[in-house]
Write a protein that holds these residues in place. Structure first.
Motif, PDB file in Angstrom:
ATOM      1  N   LEU A 154      56.252  45.037  36.642  1.00  0.00           N
ATOM      2  CA  LEU A 154      56.010  45.296  37.907  1.00  0.00           C
ATOM      3  C   LEU A 154      56.490  46.702  38.367  1.00  0.00           C
ATOM      4  N   LEU A 155      55.369  47.611  38.745  1.00  0.00           N
ATOM      5  CA  LEU A 155      55.504  48.911  38.945  1.00  0.00           C
ATOM      6  C   LEU A 155      55.661  49.280  40.699  1.00  0.00           C
ATOM      7  N   LEU A 156      56.719  49.352  41.379  1.00  0.00           N
ATOM      8  CA  LEU A 156      56.633  49.650  42.718  1.00  0.00           C
ATOM      9  C   LEU A 156      56.789  50.897  43.180  1.00  0.00           C
ATOM     10  N   LEU A 190      49.137  41.405  44.359  1.00  0.00           N
ATOM     11  CA  LEU A 190      49.886  41.919  43.221  1.00  0.00           C
ATOM     12  C   LEU A 190      50.601  40.870  42.568  1.00  0.00           C
ATOM     13  N   LEU A 191      51.393  40.166  43.302  1.00  0.00           N
ATOM     14  CA  LEU A 191      52.258  39.051  42.558  1.00  0.00           C
ATOM     15  C   LEU A 191      51.512  37.994  42.188  1.00  0.00           C
ATOM     16  N   MET A 192      50.170  37.524  42.967  1.00  0.00           N
ATOM     17  CA  MET A 192      49.497  36.580  42.121  1.00  0.00           C
ATOM     18  C   MET A 192      48.574  36.999  40.993  1.00  0.00           C
ATOM     19  N   LEU A 206      61.079  45.618  35.958  1.00  0.00           N
ATOM     20  CA  LEU A 206      60.738  46.143  37.244  1.00  0.00           C
ATOM     21  C   LEU A 206      61.094  47.763  37.310  1.00  0.00           C
ATOM     22  N   VAL A 207      60.206  48.454  37.586  1.00  0.00           N
ATOM     23  CA  VAL A 207      60.437  49.766  37.779  1.00  0.00           C
ATOM     24  C   VAL A 207      59.769  50.227  39.417  1.00  0.00           C
TER      25      VAL A 207
END
Length: 603
Positions: free
Chosen positions: A434-436, A426-428, A462-463
């Motif tokens: 970014l939804l986690l 995901l980070l690549m 970020l959420v």
């Protein structure tokens, strides 16, 4: 080209307290020339025996390519045949029995091997094997392997019974032929000459380096330096954690006073975990003013109304946590924010430069047929996170996939490892939003700390949906809740406010007040499990503290000397290993004494 042979999570124990090989994964490719080094008894011979199929591992899998032509010459190899001629030339495909000289001499490989290594010595090819020494038999076994047409040659200490000329000839011969090679040797010149890669077997692992002996020495020194840097980063990460805990609600510091003072001394000069103003500024450059907006949004699941005509704007650099009970609609709302789930009413607006990545609870997106590093590089080979660029391998290692695990098939990973791999992939993608969704599922504490540390410097939006209060408070600057009333409720007081509101809702629904001793409450500041100690106990503790401090001073001096000795022994691998073991033991003792000092210094 596929690897000639692969080892996948191989372990060999021999019934001892520690395995000789512990979860080793590696491969040999066409044209590889690998030198294997390590301590005596450390597992080098075991490794090559497993690789060659001569030893069955206790666990894991050895996968040679179909039709692999392989020869192993180990320290236990015995030549087959009555005479040297039969033992050597029979392996080259010549007929059984005496072989006329003109037949084998016409074959370039056989002639080169026989003339170069002179099996049988002065007694010649017709000498009986029965009368030869162990060293001579080893030379014959080596010759018998070298005359064959092979894909992979595995040698265990081939130079032990060769003179200087023989070692030189063997090195030149191995370089001239295309056969892949794996060789165990303590001959540093030979290793430096023939090896293009080096494997170091240490503590059940196999560390892999590019190049021969000289490259290995330099790489080991560099890896030691990086390990020191990694240890320093780990300590800094721990200090950052302590700093964050100390700045949080007072309930978090209800520990014995000596621990609080030790933590305060440790974190006295630690900055805030992240510079929110700087990150928001960077995020605006990457995202613009508009990120994601839900206008007059409605969400339903069946007959249930989750969100009723709510407007919610998420800006650049915002870090938002979504909380609520199970079934309140958190995941549904997150999917709507990401555009994966259509609204039942209202509209969703997304900025033109937004790149969304979503970590779901479903692991179906992982390519089970690939290996770990391949699965990461399928996304990208490099990524820039904050101000720093990292390779796929570096990011994978940061999230718990060292080099020895990066060639493990994804299908062989545990649930937690697959979750970590999903996060790395995901980070690549280099998202800026970014939804986690429940990112703590299956992740260990070390991985979570690495994730939190990475997010500290991540300049994006970020959420997070999580039941993990610690994570939500740690990485989010804002918390919203779904309380079952159809609204997206902003909570300036964070999780504490959410718990108070939930308690009030329950009291109203039950019609009775909750007791003051509710389990939602935090422990009172100042309560300690430490009972008062007598004067005699205090005197004994002070003596113990003084003793520990004296020992710590001696250890510091010894560590300094060991570092100097390590620098002086840069070209002596055996001495380096011994000194390194001493240093590791000292560091372990120092860390234990530091813990004991903290325990004993209560006054």
């Amino acid at each position: 080209m596929p690897n000639l042979v692969n080892l996948e999570s191989v372990s060999v124990g021999f019934g001892g307290p520690k395995p000789v090989l512990d979860g080793v994964s590696l491969g040999v490719d066409t044209g590889d020339r690998v030198g294997v080094v390590g301590r005596n008894g450390g597992g080098k011979s075991t490794l090559v025996s497993v690789l060659a199929g001569a030893l069955t591992p206790d666990a894991g899998r050895v996968s040679p390519v179909r039709g692999l032509r392989l020869a192993l010459v180990s320290q236990q190899s015995r030549p087959v045949g009555a005479t040297v001629r039969e033992a050597v030339l029979g392996q080259a495909g010549f007929r059984a029995g005496p072989v006329p000289d003109h037949e084998w001499a016409a074959d370039p490989r056989s002639r080169a091997v026989v003339e170069g290594l002179r099996p049988g010595g002065d007694r010649g090819l017709d000498a009986s094997i029965d009368g030869l020494s162990g060293g001579e038999r080893q030379r014959i076994a080596l010759c018998a392997a070298l005359v064959r047409e092979l894909d992979l040659l595995v040698l265990d200490e081939p130079t032990n019974h060769l003179d200087v000329e023989g070692v030189g000839w063997l090195a030149e011969h191995l370089l001239a032929r295309r056969t892949a090679l794996v060789v165990v040797t303590h001959d540093r010149w030979f290793l430096d000459t023939v090896a293009s890669r080096t494997w170091e077997v240490v503590d059940g692992r196999v560390e892999q380096y590019e190049g021969g002996y000289g490259d290995w020495i330099f790489a080991r020194a560099e890896r030691a330096r990086l390990a020191d840097a990694a240890e320093q980063r780990r300590r800094n990460l721990a200090r950052k954690e302590l700093a964050w805990l100390r700045r949080g609600p007072q309930a978090r510091t209800s520990k014995p006073r000596y621990r609080v003072e030790a933590a305060e001394a440790l974190i006295a000069d630690v900055p805030e975990p992240r510079d929110s103003v700087e990150l928001v500024t960077m995020a605006k450059h990457r995202l613009g003013r508009t990120v994601i907006e839900l206008e007059d949004a409605t969400l339903r699941v069946g007959d249930r109304l989750l969100v009723d005509r709510q407007t919610w704007r998420i800006g650049p650099g915002e870090r938002v946590g979504i909380v609520g009970v199970n079934g309140s609609g958190k995941t549904t709302l997150l999917r709507a924010v990401g555009g994966e789930r259509r609204l039942d009413g209202g509209r969703r607006v997304q900025g033109t430069t937004v790149r969304i990545a979503q970590l779901s609870q479903d692991l179906a997106d992982l390519p089970m047929h690939r290996r770990v590093l391949q699965a990461v590089e399928d996304v990208a080979e490099r990524v820039t996170i904050g101000r720093y660029e990292q390779t796929a391998s570096q990011l994978a290692e940061r999230f718990g996939f060292p080099a020895s695990r990066q060639w493990t098939p994804v299908s062989d990973l545990s649930g937690g490892e697959r979750r970590r791999l999903q996060l790395v992939r995901l980070l690549m993608t280099e998202p800026n939003v970014l939804l986690l969704d429940e990112p703590t599922n299956d992740l260990d504490v070390d991985t979570l700390q690495q994730l939190e540390d990475l997010l500290d410097g991540w300049p994006g939006t970020l959420v997070v949906v999580s039941h993990d209060r610690y994570l939500t408070e740690r990485v989010c600057d804002r918390v919203v809740a779904l309380l079952g009333d159809g609204r997206i409720t902003d909570l300036p007081g964070g999780i504490d406010e959410y718990l108070r509101r939930r308690t009030a809702l329950e009291e109203r629904s039950e019609g009775a007040p909750r007791s003051a001793g509710s389990s939602q409450g935090a422990p009172r500041s100042g309560t300690s499990t430490e009972a008062g100690r007598s004067e005699a106990e205090k005197r004994a503790a002070r003596k113990e503290v003084a003793r520990i401090e004296r020992r710590l001073e001696r250890i510091a001096t010894e560590e300094t000397k060991l570092h100097e000795q390590l620098a002086a022994a840069a070209t002596e691998p055996d001495r380096l290993l011994a000194l390194d073991a001493e240093l590791r033991a000292l560091v372990s003792e120092r860390e234990q004494l530091e813990e004991a000092w903290l325990e004993a210094s209560v006054d």
